[in-house]
Design an enzyme around this catalytic site. Structure first.
Site, PDB file in Angstrom:
ATOM      1  N   ARG A  54       0.826  -1.215   0.000  1.00 20.96           N
ATOM      2  CA  ARG A  54       0.000   0.000   0.000  1.00 20.96           C
ATOM      3  C   ARG A  54       0.857   1.261   0.000  1.00 20.96           C
ATOM      4  O   ARG A  54       0.400   2.351   0.356  1.00 20.96           O
ATOM      5  CB  ARG A  54      -0.917   0.010   1.229  1.00 20.96           C
ATOM      6  CG  ARG A  54      -2.315  -0.525   1.011  1.00 20.96           C
ATOM      7  CD  ARG A  54      -2.354  -1.859   0.373  1.00 20.96           C
ATOM      8  NE  ARG A  54      -3.721  -2.378   0.235  1.00 20.96           N
ATOM      9  CZ  ARG A  54      -4.002  -3.619  -0.139  1.00 20.96           C
ATOM     10  NH1 ARG A  54      -3.018  -4.461  -0.415  1.00 20.96           N
ATOM     11  NH2 ARG A  54      -5.241  -4.010  -0.246  1.00 20.96           N
ATOM     12  N   GLY A  55       2.116   1.116  -0.348  1.00 18.65           N
ATOM     13  CA  GLY A  55       2.976   2.300  -0.494  1.00 18.65           C
ATOM     14  C   GLY A  55       3.552   2.833   0.814  1.00 18.65           C
ATOM     15  O   GLY A  55       4.016   3.963   0.858  1.00 18.65           O
ATOM     16  N   LYS A  56       3.559   2.004   1.872  1.00 17.21           N
ATOM     17  CA  LYS A  56       4.070   2.500   3.160  1.00 17.21           C
ATOM     18  C   LYS A  56       5.554   2.867   3.071  1.00 17.21           C
ATOM     19  O   LYS A  56       5.967   3.912   3.537  1.00 17.21           O
ATOM     20  CB  LYS A  56       3.900   1.439   4.257  1.00 17.21           C
ATOM     21  CG  LYS A  56       2.502   1.275   4.768  1.00 17.21           C
ATOM     22  CD  LYS A  56       2.453   0.402   6.009  1.00 17.21           C
ATOM     23  CE  LYS A  56       3.058  -0.969   5.807  1.00 17.21           C
ATOM     24  NZ  LYS A  56       2.462  -1.780   4.727  1.00 17.21           N
ATOM     25  N   ASP A 176       8.442   1.228  10.836  1.00 15.28           N
ATOM     26  CA  ASP A 176       7.966   0.847   9.506  1.00 15.28           C
ATOM     27  C   ASP A 176       7.550  -0.619   9.523  1.00 15.28           C
ATOM     28  O   ASP A 176       8.383  -1.521   9.422  1.00 15.28           O
ATOM     29  CB  ASP A 176       9.097   1.087   8.489  1.00 15.28           C
ATOM     30  CG  ASP A 176       8.650   0.810   7.067  1.00 15.28           C
ATOM     31  OD1 ASP A 176       7.441   0.635   6.839  1.00 15.28           O
ATOM     32  OD2 ASP A 176       9.529   0.768   6.177  1.00 15.28           O
ATOM     33  N   CYS A 207      -4.831   2.171   0.130  1.00 20.50           N
ATOM     34  CA  CYS A 207      -4.843   2.325  -1.325  1.00 20.50           C
ATOM     35  C   CYS A 207      -6.087   1.609  -1.856  1.00 20.50           C
ATOM     36  O   CYS A 207      -6.337   0.456  -1.507  1.00 20.50           O
ATOM     37  CB  CYS A 207      -3.567   1.683  -1.872  1.00 20.50           C
ATOM     38  SG  CYS A 207      -3.192   2.202  -3.505  1.00 20.50           S
ATOM     39  N   GLU A 431      19.305  34.272  -3.416  1.00 21.51           N
ATOM     40  CA  GLU A 431      20.543  33.651  -2.917  1.00 21.51           C
ATOM     41  C   GLU A 431      20.724  33.912  -1.420  1.00 21.51           C
ATOM     42  O   GLU A 431      20.176  34.893  -0.874  1.00 21.51           O
ATOM     43  CB  GLU A 431      21.736  34.208  -3.716  1.00 21.51           C
ATOM     44  CG  GLU A 431      23.110  33.654  -3.326  1.00 21.51           C
ATOM     45  CD  GLU A 431      23.218  32.129  -3.367  1.00 21.51           C
ATOM     46  OE1 GLU A 431      22.348  31.429  -2.792  1.00 21.51           O
ATOM     47  OE2 GLU A 431      24.189  31.630  -3.946  1.00 21.51           O
ATOM     48  N   HIS A 499      20.253  29.996  -7.461  1.00 17.63           N
ATOM     49  CA  HIS A 499      21.626  30.391  -7.147  1.00 17.63           C
ATOM     50  C   HIS A 499      22.370  29.224  -6.493  1.00 17.63           C
ATOM     51  O   HIS A 499      21.753  28.230  -6.124  1.00 17.63           O
ATOM     52  CB  HIS A 499      21.593  31.577  -6.176  1.00 17.63           C
ATOM     53  CG  HIS A 499      20.747  32.705  -6.667  1.00 17.63           C
ATOM     54  ND1 HIS A 499      21.239  33.765  -7.380  1.00 17.63           N
ATOM     55  CD2 HIS A 499      19.404  32.920  -6.568  1.00 17.63           C
ATOM     56  CE1 HIS A 499      20.254  34.597  -7.694  1.00 17.63           C
ATOM     57  NE2 HIS A 499      19.130  34.101  -7.206  1.00 17.63           N
TER      58      HIS A 499
HETATM   59  O1  F6P Z   1      29.371  33.182  -5.912  1.00 13.29           O
HETATM   60  C1  F6P Z   1      28.052  32.979  -6.259  1.00 13.29           C
HETATM   61  C2  F6P Z   1      27.188  32.758  -5.047  1.00 13.29           C
HETATM   62  O2  F6P Z   1      25.915  32.459  -5.484  1.00 13.29           O
HETATM   63  C3  F6P Z   1      27.145  33.926  -4.030  1.00 13.29           C
HETATM   64  O3  F6P Z   1      26.236  34.922  -4.346  1.00 13.29           O
HETATM   65  C4  F6P Z   1      26.841  33.228  -2.743  1.00 13.29           C
HETATM   66  O4  F6P Z   1      27.134  33.995  -1.599  1.00 13.29           O
HETATM   67  C5  F6P Z   1      27.685  31.995  -2.882  1.00 13.29           C
HETATM   68  O5  F6P Z   1      27.681  31.637  -4.251  1.00 13.29           O
HETATM   69  C6  F6P Z   1      27.199  30.817  -2.092  1.00 13.29           C
HETATM   70  O6  F6P Z   1      28.183  29.810  -2.095  1.00 13.29           O
HETATM   71  P1  F6P Z   1      29.060  29.567  -0.778  1.00 13.29           P
HETATM   72  O7  F6P Z   1      28.068  29.235   0.290  1.00 13.29           O
HETATM   73  O8  F6P Z   1      29.951  28.391  -1.139  1.00 13.29           O
HETATM   74  O9  F6P Z   1      29.834  30.787  -0.446  1.00 13.29           O
END
Ligand code: F6P
Length: 592
Positions: A54-56, A176, A207, A431, A499
């Site tokens: 049943r996908g557990k 599990d 299911c 980022e 990023h």
């Molecule tokens: O250098 C690109 C970048 O995206 C930065 O803007 C960011 O601070 C960094 O990489 C993150 O990578 P790390 O955590 O390895 O410094």
């Protein structure tokens, strides 16, 4: 047992000290860190319930991956694995099963391989080590008192291990097993009564779709219980085991409600969810996540933006536009995804066709070989409870593109046709924010803030950049939690253009990479990572941009997610390049 106590004041959850490793922190405490516990820090036992097939296991693995990524010490305790080690079948089974007729009582001989049907198929194996610890369907007969007693004992033994692990510092333990009788569940509830700081949550997987159950049964014939056994013999034995389980099975209900426990029932992998008495913080996280599960065939693509002006100058953070190389990447990316989208649709179609063939023919050799070949062709179609084929035809394939709100990612998706792609800009994908180090090069940070530089080298995951808004990787995980749940909820493919730190964090979740390794993953510009949901986790495919061809090549994914193990480099030892270049950076000097 703490049935439903709130274990996490919100302040603790979202507010970490700047160096979280030195002060207790609920979410990202280290295992065994004695001062990382607090009085309000309740633990959780998730007890799975449900018939086999049943996908557990799918739910359990996925849940474990999510909770670990969130920073909780989480561990699965699988009763089946222990049961297979719990002695020879011959000691406990009575009455012949098709695979075992005419078998003697000598535990050292291989009962199953000696059986007539196995012999006929030439399955006799030289060592028979698997068969010696395997249990056939009669072991699961509820009237087989001896076997039943062993099964109960194994389940409770595993539960004891689980509790010991929690006492030693673990936070969330998952039992599990089928736990499919009221009697078994009552025993577990009673055992937890003396554990005042441990909450309990039952998660029952139900299911209702016969096609899906049949597909799961085919997958079960490849489980360790049936190693070296003819697939037809395995399937018929597994079906007999299921019938035995069904005779004793009781769904969670009034008996558990009387005891005021928390439970949730996941019906058809989240299509319908019943939640009862959910009060604890961890429990609500679990239920919310499970409600958003989805097994549609799709791909989550992750890539970094094209090269920006700041990348070219080696500056971190900021909000620079793309450099000329980055624009070129942006165009190639849109061409590639246009193509990939069509290819993936064809792969899914082909998989569905082959899967339908296997299911219709009932071919047992197909049952063994097909799921593997299905997997290698990129569809999630073999997932234990994916959408039935009849429904699939009516689903319009859709595709979203998510970027951060920084110029470099938005410019990277400029060449996608907005009529064909839904494009969303999401602040949570920005980022990692480097606080007062924004816009600096690593060399400048090492020179101007050597203590900060060193602290980050020593503990990159917990290190939080100084200055207003400065973040750590731990902060980024929390920021991405909603993004992950949303990615789990939607049913179509998504391209995330983001990023470096964000790509590391996202891929750690999808590929189950420990948070301790997350900040050191080598993810240069110019790569696309495609994660496809599969029954036992996500399958990764990787494409690398080749600037000469101005196109992408698929490369061996297993060699790609390299972890750069923390190598502590002091600023004075690293005057030019504190971060070692990756092979990709050497091959493509413009990619950084
Ligand atoms: O250098 C690109 C970048 O995206 C930065 O803007 C960011 O601070 C960094 O990489 C993150 O990578 P790390 O955590 O390895 O410094």
């Amino acid at each position: 047992m703490g049935v439903a106590e709130d274990s996490s004041p919100m302040g603790m959850m979202f507010d970490t000290p700047r160096f979280a490793n030195t002060v207790p922190f609920f979410r990202f405490q280290r295992f065994g860190h004695s001062h990382a516990r607090t009085d309000s820090d309740h633990k959780l036992v998730v007890v799975m319930v449900g018939l086999p097939a049943r996908g557990k296991s799918y739910i359990v693995k996925k849940l474990k991956r999510y909770l670990s990524w969130l920073g909780f010490q989480t561990k699965i305790f699988n009763v089946g694995d222990r049961r297979r080690l719990a002695g020879s079948t011959d000691e406990h089974e009575h009455g012949p099963t098709p695979a075992r007729q005419g078998v003697g009582n000598d535990a050292s001989t291989c009962a199953d391989c000696d059986s007539a049907s196995a012999m006929d198929k030439g399955l006799r194996t030289p060592s028979c080590t698997h068969c010696a610890t395997r249990h056939s369907s009669s072991f699961f007969d509820p009237d087989n008192a001896k076997a039943k007693q062993i099964r109960e004992q194994v389940a409770l033994d595993v539960f004891e291990d689980l509790l010991r692990w929690l006492q030693a510092g673990g936070q969330i333990a998952i039992h599990d097993a089928t736990n499919s009788t009221i009697e078994r569940r009552s025993a577990l509830i009673s055992r937890l009564k003396s554990e005042t700081d441990v909450n309990l949550l039952f998660v029952e997987s139900i299911c209702t779709d016969k096609d899906i159950i049949n597909r799961n049964i085919k997958l079960k014939t490849q489980s360790p219980d049936y190693v070296g056994i003819d697939p037809e013999v395995a399937e018929s034995d597994f079906r007999a085991r299921l019938r035995n389980y069904e005779r004793a099975y009781r769904t969670i209900g009034a008996a558990e409600e009387k005891l005021n426990v928390q439970y949730c029932k996941i019906i058809d992998v989240g299509k319908k969810v019943i939640a009862y008495n959910i009060q604890g913080f961890l429990e609500s996280q679990v239920v919310f996540y499970l409600m958003n599960m989805n097994l549609e065939s799709r791909v989550i693509y992750v890539t970094r933006h094209g090269e920006s002006e700041d990348n070219a100058a080696g500056r971190i953070g900021g909000d620079a536009s793309l450099a000329p190389n980055g624009m070129k990447y942006a165009k190639a990316l849109s061409r590639f995804i246009d193509r990939r989208r069509v290819d993936f649709a064809a792969e899914v179609e082909e998989n569905n066709r082959r899967l339908a063939h296997v299911m219709a023919s009932g071919s047992s050799s197909g049952a063994n070989s097909e799921p593997e070949s299905v997997s290698s062709h990129g569809s999630g179609a073999a997932a234990p409870c994916s959408m039935p084929m009849s429904l699939r035809r009516h689903v319009q394939p859709d595709f979203e593109i998510w970027t951060s709100m920084l110029k470099r990612t938005m410019e990277t998706v400029e060449y996608f046709d907005p009529l064909k792609y839904r494009i969303k800009n999401i602040r949570s994908l920005n980022e990692i924010y480097a606080g007062k180090c924004e816009g600096m090069t690593y060399e400048e940070i090492a020179r101007e803030y050597p203590d900060e530089y060193e602290a980050r080298q020593l503990d990159k995951f917990y290190y939080r950049y100084p200055g207003i808004g400065g973040e750590s990787y731990a902060d980024v995980v929390l920021r991405l939690q909603q993004v992950i749940v949303e990615l789990e909820r939607i049913r179509h493919s998504v391209l995330l253009v983001t990023h470096r730190a964000m790509a590391r964090t996202l891929l750690s979740y999808f590929m189950d990479i420990p948070t301790t390794h997350m900040p050191d993953m080598d993810l240069p510009l110019g790569f696309i990572y495609g994660c496809e949901p599969r029954p036992f986790g996500n399958f990764l495919r990787v494409w690398r941009y080749d600037p000469e061809q101005d196109d992408f090549d698929e490369i061996d994914a297993s060699s790609v997610l390299k972890i750069r193990y923390p190598k502590i480099i002091m600023p004075e030892q690293a005057p030019t390049s504190p971060v070692l270049p990756s092979p990709a950076e050497i091959a493509y000097p413009s990619i950084r």
